[in-house]
Design an enzyme around this catalytic site. Structure first.
Site, PDB file in Angstrom:
ATOM      1  N   LYS A 116       1.903   0.479  -6.981  1.00 45.18           N
ATOM      2  CA  LYS A 116       1.379  -0.703  -6.254  1.00 45.18           C
ATOM      3  C   LYS A 116       1.597  -0.604  -4.755  1.00 45.18           C
ATOM      4  O   LYS A 116       0.791  -1.085  -3.972  1.00 45.18           O
ATOM      5  CB  LYS A 116       2.000  -1.996  -6.778  1.00 45.18           C
ATOM      6  CG  LYS A 116       3.504  -2.010  -6.853  1.00 45.18           C
ATOM      7  CD  LYS A 116       3.960  -1.871  -8.285  1.00 45.18           C
ATOM      8  CE  LYS A 116       5.434  -1.562  -8.353  1.00 45.18           C
ATOM      9  NZ  LYS A 116       5.881  -1.210  -9.690  1.00 45.18           N
ATOM     10  N   ASP A 212       7.666  -6.116  -4.012  1.00 44.83           N
ATOM     11  CA  ASP A 212       6.978  -5.632  -5.205  1.00 44.83           C
ATOM     12  C   ASP A 212       5.892  -6.621  -5.640  1.00 44.83           C
ATOM     13  O   ASP A 212       4.744  -6.241  -5.884  1.00 44.83           O
ATOM     14  CB  ASP A 212       8.018  -5.418  -6.322  1.00 44.83           C
ATOM     15  CG  ASP A 212       7.397  -5.031  -7.639  1.00 44.83           C
ATOM     16  OD1 ASP A 212       7.111  -3.835  -7.823  1.00 44.83           O
ATOM     17  OD2 ASP A 212       7.182  -5.919  -8.487  1.00 44.83           O
ATOM     18  N   LYS A 216       1.541  -6.275  -5.593  1.00 39.67           N
ATOM     19  CA  LYS A 216       0.692  -6.564  -6.759  1.00 39.67           C
ATOM     20  C   LYS A 216      -0.304  -7.678  -6.434  1.00 39.67           C
ATOM     21  O   LYS A 216      -1.470  -7.618  -6.841  1.00 39.67           O
ATOM     22  CB  LYS A 216       1.573  -6.954  -7.941  1.00 39.67           C
ATOM     23  CG  LYS A 216       2.447  -5.799  -8.425  1.00 39.67           C
ATOM     24  CD  LYS A 216       3.549  -6.294  -9.349  1.00 39.67           C
ATOM     25  CE  LYS A 216       4.373  -5.153  -9.923  1.00 39.67           C
ATOM     26  NZ  LYS A 216       5.590  -5.656 -10.616  1.00 39.67           N
TER      27      LYS A 216
END
Lengths: 430, 430
Positions: A116, A212, A216
């Site tokens: 990602k 993170d 995404k």
């Protein structure tokens, strides 16, 4: 059994040669999955999948999956010069991964990736490059692990206008928040446990600071809106400053705090945010506990859809990688819709309006329930719901569902009343 | 705006001619959706969608959507002899629908249908016929309304072995069960409200006796296992005999009763059931309330995935129909995997083993907590959890989580103790 094996052999005069970049947790899961599902894959594809090269950092290391010594290499050029048809990239990071993936696409390799960060930082270029070289770039595994959310958006929700997307995209932080609530422990104690259990990395920043989830969300926005924002325009806040007291107070008010990633249209722009958010405990996303992920989509025709599953881990992510790989092998090449990034966002970082859940704590002489409420009333802040603890030691702890509480009010509560103030936006109705 | 309209016009020299069988709630939703999303559909397909014929029962009736008088017909032959490319079947039922759909497929028309009863009763023949005539037969809308569960199974979960599928496939019964619990009302009172609100039909049997859920489960089993059972082999039980007392007792024990449709492998056969089932309130399917649907899939690699959304209603179902229609128009024809039906099931109707939640109620002289528990202990029935109400009037109401309670025990509880007994299988851990 033998009969099936023979048939498989006959069909597999043809072989799909797969290269692997990285052989960590997910890479090991990919090999296990290809092996355990080999018969099914072969009958579906009419070809056998064979791992012919795997780039590793240390070819002597003991691994959970065994691979022929000749397959392992520490030299990327060996992968590039081999006859791989498809490369599965599960090494992570942006450098040198980006250069490797570029070189493979330019050589005509299809690429399946779970990365990602790479996509959020270099996706626009990579999608364009893959289109120019007529190869597939597949990345279902990069968002929400085994939940096929990107495939659903690309194939089955293209007539609807998607008016919003929101979700819990990081399992580590959701695990931590769940434990903090159910076991009434501090952030640091729970983080330590999560690290011991393997749910959190030794360096947990990418998870707990919301990077993170932000990567995404960036990818989801590209699929939902055909564009995204520069990462520095995403309103990102992590969970490291949350306290068990805030979480308990939210619970007493009927709310649960989750790290919610959201994208929605705002005027003719879009707004992306990743931040701790208070949800009524009856909200579907409030029910998502432990390391699970969930994505909620709102379509103008279909209404709200919710997709839930394990968002990380060896096998759920490997499942998405191998399903993606098998899917692309059955599809003709069609150019991938171009990714776009808005150059200049129009103040996407503006403060959240509307209701919020605010937690106040402190013990200044003026910090009594009466005086604080009096101040808020005079300041024009509405208090819709309130829980107060005021103990004999003169410590005030209050949880408020408010509207109209702005930064200047929070500053005054700190300077004049000696209160620490932490506000969370609300999702759903107050 | 004008510029876009011009471009659209240029692209749409080509038109997709759509016929509609039925113009009720879903048919009206399909027309509204095609109209409101026309620009998006045109840019995706490169063709304009035009409704050229609509078969109705009464062409004089006032309708919520206006269609040119010349489009409406009460004569199926007019549809068959028109130049439609695709037919959307939303008239429901098996006769005469089956004959109409057959004739259209034989003529080379693609068919999109939302008709679960037709598919469960005639799907094997229709899939085969469509394959022989090289036309698409698309039916995403037949199961779980707007949730694209069939597409996910066909495209994105083909490497996994699906070890089980279970869900809440009927919104009407879930609405009734939710109201019975939250408002502590009787089945009949809630059904009446549901009918007034339009959530239940005047003749509610297809919903409340589990037929609707059974048809959908049959279709899911075809996609998951490549086969299904004759409908008469499905273990089907409805909700009409449930009482508010049973639901309250389940709740006191920490369970919620839902109409659960399940398919799983058993030995080398499969087992299908639709029946009121007790779920721990923390189970994801126990969280699905009101008219929502949910499907949970267990894959051997991906683990459990849960998909939730509105399972019925004008727009969610219309969304699935129009998404399906647009999807098939962008796909080359590929033969649909054949449907199979097992001729002779091996006792799929056998009694559920393992734990169950049993509700006992009665006032016979022997119906005291002590004597009933004594009887169960001597009969070798294990009681894992127990709630008892025994009032001054001598009425015993008991809820038990048991294992080993068989029909013969239930019969003795009725004959010797004067108790009514109702047992529900448990889903998840006891």
């Amino acid at each position: 059994m033998n009969k099936i094996a023979d048939e498989v052999k006959e069909m597999s005069a043809d072989v799909v040669k797969v290269g692997l970049l990285g052989l960590g947790t997910v890479g090991g899961g990919v090999i296990k999955t290809i092996r355990s599902q080999q018969e099914k894959l072969t009958s579906r594809l009419g070809k056998r999948i064979e791992i012919v090269k795997a780039l590793v950092r240390d070819s002597e290391k003991q691994r959970a999956v065994s691979l022929d010594r000749s397959v392992l290499t520490t030299d990327f050029d060996e992968v590039l010069q081999s006859d791989v048809d498809i490369v599965v990239e599960v090494m992570g990071g942006v450098e040198p991964t980006y250069e490797y993936v570029r070189a493979l696409i330019e050589k005509g390799c299809h690429v399946v990736t779970a990365n990602k960060e790479l996509l959020a930082k270099k996706g626009t270029e990579l999608v364009d490059l893959a289109n120019r070289h007529h190869v597939h770039l597949a990345y279902e595994a990069s968002v929400a692990g085994g939940i096929p959310i990107l495939g659903v958006l690309r194939q089955f929700l293209r007539t609807n206008d998607i008016t919003g997307v929101r979700g819990i995209l990081n399992g580590t932080t959701n695990f931590i928040l769940t434990k903090m609530e159910t076991e009434q422990q501090s952030y640091h104690d729970v983080l330590k446990q999560a690290q011991e259990l393997g749910y959190a990395e030794a360096d947990p920043r990418s998870d707990v600071e919301g990077f993170d989830a932000m990567y995404k969300l960036y990818i989801l926005a590209q699929l939902v809106y055909g564009e995204s924002l520069p990462l520095e325009e995403v309103n990102r806040r992590g969970i490291a400053d949350l306290t068990a007291g805030q979480i308990r107070m939210a619970s007493e008010l009927g709310y649960r705090i989750k790290l919610i990633a959201q994208a929605h249209r705002r005027g003719d722009g879009i707004r992306l945010s990743v931040e701790p958010t208070a949800l009524p405990t009856s909200h579907p996303l409030a029910q998502i506990q432990d390391a699970f992920n969930a994505v909620q989509l709102s379509g103008n025709i279909v209404g709200d859809l919710l997709f839930t599953g394990r968002g990380a881990g060896e096998l759920p992510t490997a499942s998405a990688v191998v399903e993606d790989l098998a899917y692309l092998l059955t599809q003709p090449f069609i150019p991938h819709p171009a990714w776009k990034e808005r150059e200049a966002a129009t103040s996407s970082k503006e403060e959240v309006e509307g209701h919020s859940l605010c937690y106040l704590e402190g013990s200044g002489p003026a910090a009594t329930p009466d005086q604080v409420l009096h101040f808020l009333r005079r300041a024009g802040v509405s208090v819709h719901k309130l829980k107060v603890q005021f103990d004999l030691g003169g410590v005030l702890r209050a949880g408020l569902i408010t509207s109209g509480l702005e930064q200047e009010h929070a500053d005054l509560l700190t300077s004049d009343f000696g209160l620490q103030v932490r506000c969370f936006p609300l999702l759903g109705d107050a």
